[in-house]
Write a protein that holds these residues in place. Structure first.
Motif, PDB file in Angstrom:
ATOM      1  N   ILE A   1       0.912  -1.242  -0.054  1.00  9.51           N
ATOM      2  CA  ILE A   1       0.140  -0.013   0.052  1.00  9.51           C
ATOM      3  C   ILE A   1       0.669   1.262   0.193  1.00  9.51           C
ATOM      4  N   ILE A   2       1.542   1.333  -0.999  1.00  4.06           N
ATOM      5  CA  ILE A   2       2.719   2.604  -1.020  1.00  4.06           C
ATOM      6  C   ILE A   2       2.233   3.126  -2.761  1.00  4.06           C
ATOM      7  N   PRO A   3       2.616   4.397  -2.742  1.00  3.06           N
ATOM      8  CA  PRO A   3       2.377   5.326  -4.062  1.00  3.06           C
ATOM      9  C   PRO A   3       3.165   4.600  -5.119  1.00  3.06           C
ATOM     10  N   ALA A   4       2.814   5.184  -6.280  1.00  2.22           N
ATOM     11  CA  ALA A   4       3.520   5.039  -7.567  1.00  2.22           C
ATOM     12  C   ALA A   4       4.523   6.317  -7.563  1.00  2.22           C
ATOM     13  N   THR A   5       5.896   5.728  -7.301  1.00  2.55           N
ATOM     14  CA  THR A   5       6.886   6.700  -7.387  1.00  2.55           C
ATOM     15  C   THR A   5       8.144   6.021  -8.127  1.00  2.55           C
ATOM     16  N   PRO A   6       9.129   6.920  -8.809  1.00  4.07           N
ATOM     17  CA  PRO A   6      10.228   6.340  -9.607  1.00  4.07           C
ATOM     18  C   PRO A   6      11.175   5.312  -8.572  1.00  4.07           C
ATOM     19  N   GLN A   7      10.894   5.778  -7.120  1.00  2.00           N
ATOM     20  CA  GLN A   7      11.400   4.664  -6.223  1.00  2.00           C
ATOM     21  C   GLN A   7      10.782   3.333  -6.145  1.00  2.00           C
ATOM     22  N   THR A   8       9.586   3.352  -6.181  1.00  4.78           N
ATOM     23  CA  THR A   8       8.862   2.234  -6.092  1.00  4.78           C
ATOM     24  C   THR A   8       8.590   1.321  -7.276  1.00  4.78           C
ATOM     25  N   HIS A   9       8.944   1.892  -8.366  1.00  3.48           N
ATOM     26  CA  HIS A   9       8.775   1.119  -9.745  1.00  3.48           C
ATOM     27  C   HIS A   9       9.433  -0.377  -9.650  1.00  3.48           C
ATOM     28  N   LYS A  10       8.479  -1.401  -9.862  1.00  4.25           N
ATOM     29  CA  LYS A  10       8.843  -2.804 -10.038  1.00  4.25           C
ATOM     30  C   LYS A  10       9.784  -3.264  -8.891  1.00  4.25           C
ATOM     31  N   ILE A  11       9.460  -2.679  -7.570  1.00  7.14           N
ATOM     32  CA  ILE A  11      10.214  -3.283  -6.379  1.00  7.14           C
ATOM     33  C   ILE A  11       9.957  -4.755  -5.972  1.00  7.14           C
ATOM     34  N   ILE A  12       8.555  -4.877  -6.392  1.00  9.02           N
ATOM     35  CA  ILE A  12       8.335  -6.405  -5.959  1.00  9.02           C
ATOM     36  C   ILE A  12       8.628  -7.219  -7.158  1.00  9.02           C
ATOM     37  N   ASN A  13       9.694  -7.947  -6.996  1.00  6.77           N
ATOM     38  CA  ASN A  13      10.340  -8.657  -8.088  1.00  6.77           C
ATOM     39  C   ASN A  13      10.603 -10.070  -7.831  1.00  6.77           C
ATOM     40  N   SER A  14      10.901 -10.728  -8.426  1.00  7.70           N
ATOM     41  CA  SER A  14      11.254 -12.372  -8.181  1.00  7.70           C
ATOM     42  C   SER A  14      12.161 -12.653  -7.048  1.00  7.70           C
ATOM     43  N   GLN A  15      13.075 -11.537  -6.783  1.00 10.73           N
ATOM     44  CA  GLN A  15      14.004 -11.870  -5.317  1.00 10.73           C
ATOM     45  C   GLN A  15      12.842 -11.643  -4.211  1.00 10.73           C
ATOM     46  N   VAL A  16      12.120 -10.768  -4.313  1.00 12.64           N
ATOM     47  CA  VAL A  16      11.243 -10.368  -3.259  1.00 12.64           C
ATOM     48  C   VAL A  16      10.274 -11.494  -2.985  1.00 12.64           C
ATOM     49  N   LEU A  17       9.815 -11.855  -4.360  1.00 10.28           N
ATOM     50  CA  LEU A  17       8.660 -13.107  -4.248  1.00 10.28           C
ATOM     51  C   LEU A  17       9.484 -14.534  -3.469  1.00 10.28           C
TER      52      LEU A  17
END
Ligand code: NDP
Length: 318
Positions: A202-218
């Motif tokens: 539940i975070i906003p769309a910003t350059p810093q949050t772009h695609k941060i949920i990736n295979s490593q996190v999953l």
């Protein structure tokens, strides 16, 4: 007679906003797809804009006398607020009035994802209960889960409060820890994913949050992992999520938001362990009415008092 102030509504808008703005202002409404098709004379007299999260820099620059952009929605990633600020233009959004609705939806989506209630209802409606017997037991349960919140702002906090009576453990990651909560702070997203089995974004769309949920996190979330997204689809690498759901890297996901709405990746439709909603977290009549009123009240207050109710942080101080 005094001339009315001109307000532009580019593209679609909630009818209550149009009705109330129409009563107080000279309203120019343009159609989606041709939002900025305006005469020179119209551009010159537009002093405020009401938008559903779309006001890029080149649109802003077409309006020389613009003072205020009032966004319908708390997320305003489609409005170039930095550019607006550089020109002294204010931006407002609709915080808080939707917190409860979005938090309620999040709990619903979480339970639907884990206990597969929408699938079970389809099973009943298709007559399969009578023909084939009981719906299969769900492998997953909310019992004893450890939930990690990515984002603990206005909405994240309401989600956390609602999770407490479910007796789950609660941790969170944000850039800076809150000093008013007892939930466990984790200083990185990857560490959070490692320490929990349920991740809610539940975070906003910003350059810093772009695609941060990736295979490593999953991968870190693990095979009993559940991922829920009610923030923005841009935070997720959807190719990585598709692969993780297919291969069992995580157990299930529930999404209200997507990378390129309203387009949903074709592969998502075939996944039995994915629960999907068409961006409806705040979409009830009462909550959307409250959001509509806040959009209009910001514009009215600006021209009446020179102040707005809910400026975004980028907005220049008066
Ligand atoms: P807030 O600004 O109150 O909270 C945002 C949270 O995200 C804060 O805890 C902030 O903490 C955290 N955050 C921001 N950037 C990062 C980052 N790079 N890394 C980690 N954490 C970060 O916003 P709201 O709670 O009001 O709304 C959140 C978002 O939810 C909205 O921007 C919108 O995009 C989305 N939303 C979706 C809806 C839907 O219909 N699905 C409805 C309403 C909102 P910190 O600054 O300390 O990092």
């Amino acid at each position: 007679t005094e001339e009315k102030i001109t307000v532009l509504v580019p593209g679609g808008m909630h009818p209550r906003v149009l009705k109330r703005l129409g009563e107080a202002f000279d309203l120019i409404q343009t159609r989606a797809g041709s939002e900025m098709e305006l005469s020179e004379e119209q551009r010159g007299r537009i002093r405020a804009v009401a938008t559903g999260n779309q006001m890029p820099a080149d649109w802003i620059d077409q309006l020389p006398n613009l003072e205020l952009i009032a966004n319908f929605g708390v997320g305003y990633d489609g409005v170039d607020a930095k550019h607006a600020a550089s020109r002294g233009i204010l931006v407002t959004n609709t915080p808080d009035v939707l917190n409860d609705e979005v938090a309620d939806t999040t709990i619903g989506l979480l339970l639907n994802t884990i206990r597969r209630f929408p699938v079970a209802e389809t099973y009943l409606r298709e007559g399969r209960w009578e023909k084939e017997g009981s719906f299969p037991l769900t492998p997953l349960s909310l019992k004893n889960r450890h939930v990690g919140l990515l984002g603990l702002g206005r909405i994240g906090l309401e989600i956390a409060k609602r999770l407490e009576p479910f007796k789950v453990k609660i941790s969170y990651h944000t850039r800076s820890p809150r000093n008013d909560v007892a939930y466990t702070y984790v200083p990185s997203l990857l560490e959070l994913a490692k320490s929990v089995d349920t991740l809610i974004s539940i975070i906003p769309a910003t350059p810093q949050t772009h695609k941060i949920i990736n295979s490593q996190v999953l991968q870190a979330l693990g095979p009993s992992g559940v991922f829920i997204n009610v923030g923005r689809g841009t935070s997720v690498d959807e190719d990585d999520l598709l692969e993780a759901l297919k291969s069992g890297t995580i157990a299930a996901a529930g999404l209200d938001v997507f990378y390129d709405e309203p387009r949903v990746p074709a592969g998502f439709f075939d996944l039995p362990n994915l629960c999907m909603l068409p961006h409806v977290a705040s979409a009830s009549v009462p909550t959307r009415d409250d959001m509509a009123d806040l959009v209009v009240d910001n514009i009215i207050d600006w021209f009446k008092t020179g102040r707005v109710l809910t400026p975004v942080p980028e907005t220049p101080p008066k």
